[in-house]
Design a protein around this motif. Sequence first.
Motif, PDB file in Angstrom:
ATOM      1  N   GLU A   1       0.212   4.956  -0.234  1.00  0.00           N
ATOM      2  CA  GLU A   1      -0.026   6.853  -0.747  1.00  0.00           C
ATOM      3  C   GLU A   1      -1.995   5.995  -0.632  1.00  0.00           C
ATOM      4  OE1 GLU A   1       1.275   8.966  -3.061  1.00  0.00           O
ATOM      5  OE2 GLU A   1       3.036   9.666  -1.828  1.00  0.00           O
ATOM      6  N   TYR A   2      -2.151   5.350  -0.247  1.00  0.00           N
ATOM      7  CA  TYR A   2      -3.333   5.179  -0.018  1.00  0.00           C
ATOM      8  C   TYR A   2      -4.167   3.846  -0.772  1.00  0.00           C
ATOM      9  CZ  TYR A   2      -3.410   8.006   4.177  1.00  0.00           C
ATOM     10  OH  TYR A   2      -3.132   9.132   4.720  1.00  0.00           O
ATOM     11  N   ILE A   3      -3.041   3.619  -1.882  1.00  0.00           N
ATOM     12  CA  ILE A   3      -3.472   2.747  -3.017  1.00  0.00           C
ATOM     13  C   ILE A   3      -2.850   1.641  -3.401  1.00  0.00           C
ATOM     14  CG2 ILE A   3      -2.654   2.674  -5.591  1.00  0.00           C
ATOM     15  CD1 ILE A   3      -2.668   5.954  -5.359  1.00  0.00           C
ATOM     16  N   THR A   4      -3.335   0.919  -3.123  1.00  0.00           N
ATOM     17  CA  THR A   4      -3.086  -0.607  -3.247  1.00  0.00           C
ATOM     18  C   THR A   4      -2.596  -1.180  -4.370  1.00  0.00           C
ATOM     19  OG1 THR A   4      -5.043  -1.109  -0.958  1.00  0.00           O
ATOM     20  CG2 THR A   4      -3.559  -2.956  -2.098  1.00  0.00           C
ATOM     21  N   TYR A   5      -1.143  -2.467  -4.657  1.00  0.00           N
ATOM     22  CA  TYR A   5      -0.773  -3.027  -5.088  1.00  0.00           C
ATOM     23  C   TYR A   5      -0.990  -4.193  -5.179  1.00  0.00           C
ATOM     24  CZ  TYR A   5       0.255   2.042  -6.910  1.00  0.00           C
ATOM     25  OH  TYR A   5       0.229   3.991  -7.474  1.00  0.00           O
TER      26      TYR A   5
ATOM     27  N   ASN B   1      -2.459  -1.463  -9.975  1.00  0.00           N
ATOM     28  CA  ASN B   1      -3.399  -1.331  -8.530  1.00  0.00           C
ATOM     29  C   ASN B   1      -4.307  -1.995  -8.548  1.00  0.00           C
ATOM     30  OD1 ASN B   1      -5.734   1.924  -8.920  1.00  0.00           O
ATOM     31  ND2 ASN B   1      -4.756   0.482  -7.078  1.00  0.00           N
TER      32      ASN B   1
ATOM     33  N   LYS C   1      -8.983  -2.587  -7.254  1.00  0.00           N
ATOM     34  CA  LYS C   1      -9.268  -1.809  -5.870  1.00  0.00           C
ATOM     35  C   LYS C   1     -11.134  -2.449  -5.309  1.00  0.00           C
ATOM     36  CE  LYS C   1      -8.732   2.604  -7.794  1.00  0.00           C
ATOM     37  NZ  LYS C   1      -9.507   4.029  -8.116  1.00  0.00           N
TER      38      LYS C   1
ATOM     39  N   VAL D   1       0.274  -1.312  -0.201  1.00  0.00           N
ATOM     40  CA  VAL D   1      -0.182   0.209   0.197  1.00  0.00           C
ATOM     41  C   VAL D   1       1.123   1.501  -0.406  1.00  0.00           C
ATOM     42  CG1 VAL D   1      -2.110   1.042   1.383  1.00  0.00           C
ATOM     43  CG2 VAL D   1      -1.892  -1.149   1.220  1.00  0.00           C
TER      44      VAL D   1
END
Length: 218
Positions: free
Chosen positions: A19-23, A32, A34, A17
């Motif tokens: 910066e609040y983005i899940t990879y 990415n 979601k 994760v």
Amino acid sequence: MNALIKLLHKRGHDIVVEEYITYAIIFDEKINIKCREKSKRVMVKKERWTNYEYHPSGILKFKMDADYSATKKWTDNKNELLEEQLVKILTKLELTAKELKKERIEREERRKRYLEEQKIEQQLQALRDKELKAMKSLFKDMKRHEMTTQLRSYIQDFKRYHESKGELTEEILKWLEWANEKIEWFDPMIEKEILLLKGIKRNSFIESQEKHSSMFYP
């Protein structure tokens, strides 16, 4: 998501994760991912206006976003819930990662080839510039040699003329000595050093002559 993360770990992949983005990290490629619940837009009528509210729908959706050309969505439907599509999701993630890796390697190879071609072209250009400089120097030396020969011929004619007239004075002899010294300074095969001419480019006399010639012969 918990089941998917476990499945990814079991396959040797990872999740990060940033910066609040899940990879999902698959074959060293970042994709990415979601998981969201779809919202239902409900129209709410007021006395004087109409408004919209968003309510939970109970329907989950999963999105994979690698780049503009690699986007895929999965949603709960009548035949399959999202958790029943995990194998499909994982398969698509791995196939996409392989394609991304292949494209990245090809881009890197193209970049390396381009840099190598640029390097070779720069080296060739440097050799061309060096060759052109040497050729220009050769032609200028030839021109100086021609001018030196003409100057010596002129000095000899000048001396013979004054000898025939019996006018070979000390002043003229000094001038002849001075002129011969300057010819030796200008001669590309001698290039005698003269203190008062230090720093003056010999080829500047050729360039000056060429400029004067261009006034009459465009």
